[in-house]
Design an enzyme around this catalytic site. Structure first.
Site, PDB file in Angstrom:
ATOM      1  N   MET A  19       0.855  -1.201   0.000  1.00  0.00           N
ATOM      2  CA  MET A  19       0.000   0.000   0.000  1.00  0.00           C
ATOM      3  C   MET A  19       0.885   1.242   0.000  1.00  0.00           C
ATOM      4  SD  MET A  19      -3.224  -0.864   2.507  1.00  0.00           S
ATOM      5  CE  MET A  19      -2.261  -1.662   3.788  1.00  0.00           C
ATOM      6  N   GLN A  72       7.797  -4.629  -5.135  1.00  0.00           N
ATOM      7  CA  GLN A  72       6.776  -4.537  -6.191  1.00  0.00           C
ATOM      8  C   GLN A  72       7.134  -3.450  -7.209  1.00  0.00           C
ATOM      9  OE1 GLN A  72       2.741  -2.822  -5.983  1.00  0.00           O
ATOM     10  NE2 GLN A  72       1.995  -4.902  -6.307  1.00  0.00           N
ATOM     11  N   CYS A 103      -3.005  -1.651 -10.156  1.00  0.00           N
ATOM     12  CA  CYS A 103      -3.152  -0.252  -9.734  1.00  0.00           C
ATOM     13  C   CYS A 103      -4.188   0.456 -10.617  1.00  0.00           C
ATOM     14  CB  CYS A 103      -1.806   0.466  -9.811  1.00  0.00           C
ATOM     15  SG  CYS A 103      -1.946   2.179  -9.279  1.00  0.00           S
ATOM     16  N   ASN A 203      -7.279 -11.502  -2.010  1.00  0.00           N
ATOM     17  CA  ASN A 203      -7.212 -10.175  -1.380  1.00  0.00           C
ATOM     18  C   ASN A 203      -8.524  -9.419  -1.587  1.00  0.00           C
ATOM     19  OD1 ASN A 203      -6.046  -7.067  -2.532  1.00  0.00           O
ATOM     20  ND2 ASN A 203      -6.008  -7.596  -0.376  1.00  0.00           N
ATOM     21  N   GLY A 227      -5.078  -5.656   3.357  1.00  0.00           N
ATOM     22  CA  GLY A 227      -4.679  -4.281   3.070  1.00  0.00           C
ATOM     23  C   GLY A 227      -5.138  -3.354   4.175  1.00  0.00           C
TER      24      GLY A 227
HETATM   25  C1  FMN Z   1      -3.687   3.647   0.239  1.00  0.00           C
HETATM   26  C2  FMN Z   1      -3.560   2.423  -0.642  1.00  0.00           C
HETATM   27  C3  FMN Z   1      -2.404   2.233  -1.367  1.00  0.00           C
HETATM   28  C4  FMN Z   1      -2.267   1.098  -2.185  1.00  0.00           C
HETATM   29  N1  FMN Z   1      -1.089   0.896  -2.855  1.00  0.00           N
HETATM   30  C5  FMN Z   1      -0.907  -0.249  -3.560  1.00  0.00           C
HETATM   31  C6  FMN Z   1       0.358  -0.560  -4.144  1.00  0.00           C
HETATM   32  O1  FMN Z   1       1.340   0.183  -4.013  1.00  0.00           O
HETATM   33  N2  FMN Z   1       0.458  -1.730  -4.851  1.00  0.00           N
HETATM   34  C7  FMN Z   1      -0.598  -2.594  -4.984  1.00  0.00           C
HETATM   35  O2  FMN Z   1      -0.456  -3.643  -5.621  1.00  0.00           O
HETATM   36  N3  FMN Z   1      -1.791  -2.329  -4.420  1.00  0.00           N
HETATM   37  C8  FMN Z   1      -1.956  -1.197  -3.700  1.00  0.00           C
HETATM   38  N4  FMN Z   1      -3.147  -0.978  -3.068  1.00  0.00           N
HETATM   39  C9  FMN Z   1      -4.194  -2.006  -3.113  1.00  0.00           C
HETATM   40  C10 FMN Z   1      -4.039  -2.966  -1.921  1.00  0.00           C
HETATM   41  O3  FMN Z   1      -2.837  -3.698  -2.022  1.00  0.00           O
HETATM   42  C11 FMN Z   1      -5.215  -3.952  -1.858  1.00  0.00           C
HETATM   43  O4  FMN Z   1      -5.235  -4.690  -3.053  1.00  0.00           O
HETATM   44  C12 FMN Z   1      -6.552  -3.247  -1.693  1.00  0.00           C
HETATM   45  O5  FMN Z   1      -6.500  -2.266  -0.682  1.00  0.00           O
HETATM   46  C13 FMN Z   1      -7.651  -4.261  -1.375  1.00  0.00           C
HETATM   47  O6  FMN Z   1      -7.387  -4.916  -0.167  1.00  0.00           O
HETATM   48  P1  FMN Z   1      -8.168  -4.512   1.197  1.00  0.00           P
HETATM   49  O7  FMN Z   1      -9.639  -4.548   0.872  1.00  0.00           O
HETATM   50  O8  FMN Z   1      -7.721  -5.533   2.193  1.00  0.00           O
HETATM   51  O9  FMN Z   1      -7.723  -3.116   1.543  1.00  0.00           O
HETATM   52  C14 FMN Z   1      -3.317   0.158  -2.278  1.00  0.00           C
HETATM   53  C15 FMN Z   1      -4.478   0.364  -1.543  1.00  0.00           C
HETATM   54  C16 FMN Z   1      -4.608   1.471  -0.729  1.00  0.00           C
HETATM   55  C17 FMN Z   1      -5.872   1.651   0.073  1.00  0.00           C
END
Ligand code: FMN
Length: 350
Positions: A19, A72, A103, A203, A227
């Site tokens: 994240m 990543q 993304c 996820n 996440g």
């Molecule tokens: C603030 C934020 C930043 C994120 N940055 C990335 C990232 O750098 N790379 C990535 O693959 N996913 C990123 N994601 C997505 C998360 O890895 C994850 O797939 C998404 O939040 C869903 O999971 P969750 O419902 O448990 O939060 C980001 C999500 C959030 C909320």
């Protein structure tokens, strides 16, 4: 042993999602301490890394206590992506290279990278193969369910990742159009699991241990990735591990939450000072440490009696001790005298 990615054994079943702005090396370390199986760096642009941008170098820095850790990368063109992966393998202590294919941000997808890659599974395969050929480390990918509700193609993309030599796939079960909200497609996770031989990490939407157990039961995924449920809540990994093994799940006490918050703040201050090159930066290092942790601070006080008041104060907190005292007040506790100065004498002298 819950699962393996090539030669890497991942000892716990829940891993931390990458994240941006949240999962820096300090937080990753705290999560690993709480039985998180594996962590990832925030996404890094392959081109920026190759251009030697300092900010990109910092994003891929790791520390020993957080391994196994994946770096990543994102990009669209196989060649720079492969070169960046080779650079990471040579210079960074890490265990795998993960390719971002999920993304949703316009700046990323407009260049054909991130989730936009899912619209072209052949490119996905070429891209994975180029990186696999460039490094010895295992290569993995993180995708979504598809581009929109009408373009759900995560099974094809997973097959492309596997065909390209990828050794694990993490799937956020939402489309690019959904961004981070709405239902998570668990039946699709089950389909992907049936379609490929490589491990599948599920996820999306895991906010407490029971969600992880249900996802696993309904989809058969090898592991789960958490996440937002981990923000200011590194204990979720321990809770999932306990639930997974049929043990009682325990919530952290108020003292544990405040102690963790203080450790996290101290680690952030340490990093902020270490990364301040100029005297002017040092003067603002404490404030930057606090503002960089706002998301986590909210997480640590979630459910506190004065959570709403804390939320309103958040943007006016510029010193770590003030932030800590505000968090204590949210739990109806008086201010505490600092255990050590902010920054410590050692940090001050460095
Ligand atoms: C603030 C934020 C930043 C994120 N940055 C990335 C990232 O750098 N790379 C990535 O693959 N996913 C990123 N994601 C997505 C998360 O890895 C994850 O797939 C998404 O939040 C869903 O999971 P969750 O419902 O448990 O939060 C980001 C999500 C959030 C909320």
């Amino acid at each position: 042993m819950p699962f393996s990615i090539g030669p890497i054994s991942v000892a716990r079943v829940a891993v931390l999602a990458p994240m941006a702005g949240i999962t820096d090396h300090n937080f990753r370390f705290l999560c690993r301490e709480q039985r998180c199986g594996m962590v990832y760096t925030e996404l890094v642009n392959a081109d920026c890394l190759l251009r030697g941008l300092q900010r990109s170098f910092r994003l891929v820095e790791t520390q020993p206590g957080e391994r196994p850790v994946g770096v990543q990368l994102y990009g669209w063109d196989p060649q720079p992506l492969a070169e960046a992966a080779a650079w990471v393998e040579e210079h960074i202590d890490c265990d795998l290279i993960d390719l971002n294919m999920g993304c949703p941000v316009p700046k990323v997808v407009s260049r054909g990278a991130g989730a936009a890659l899912m619209r072209d599974p052949q490119r996905v395969e070429r891209l994975v193969r180029a990186v696999v050929d460039a490094v010895e480390l295992p290569v993995t990918a993180k995708t979504r369910s598809g581009w929109t509700e009408n373009e759900i193609n995560a099974v094809d993309v997973a097959l492309a990742v596997e065909a390209g030599g990828g050794q694990c796939i993490a799937v956020h079960g939402r489309t690019r159009a959904q961004r981070h909200e709405g239902p998570v497609n668990w039946p699709l996770l089950a389909e992907i699991k049936r379609a490929v031989d490589i491990p599948v990490i599920g996820n999306g939407g895991i906010l407490e241990a029971s969600h992880a157990i249900t996802m696993r039961e309904q989809s058969g995924v090898d592991a789960v990735m958490v996440g937002r449920g981990a923000i200011g809540n590194p204990w979720i990994f321990k809770q999932i591990d306990d639930a997974w093994h049929g043990r009682e799940v325990q919530l952290p006490t108020v003292k544990e939450r405040l102690d963790m918050l203080e450790r996290h703040l101290r680690a952030a201050v340490h990093t902020s000072i270490a990364w301040s090159r100029r005297a002017r930066d040092r003067e603002t290092a404490l404030g930057r440490a606090v503002s960089g942790l706002r998301g986590h601070l909210l997480g640590y006080v979630r459910g506190a009696p004065e959570e709403v008041a804390f939320r309103h104060q958040l943007n006016s907190l510029h010193h770590p001790q003030t932030a800590l005292d505000a968090a204590r007040a949210a739990f109806h506790l008086p201010p505490a005298s600092p255990k050590e100065p902010w920054p410590t004498a050692q940090e001050q002298a460095a």
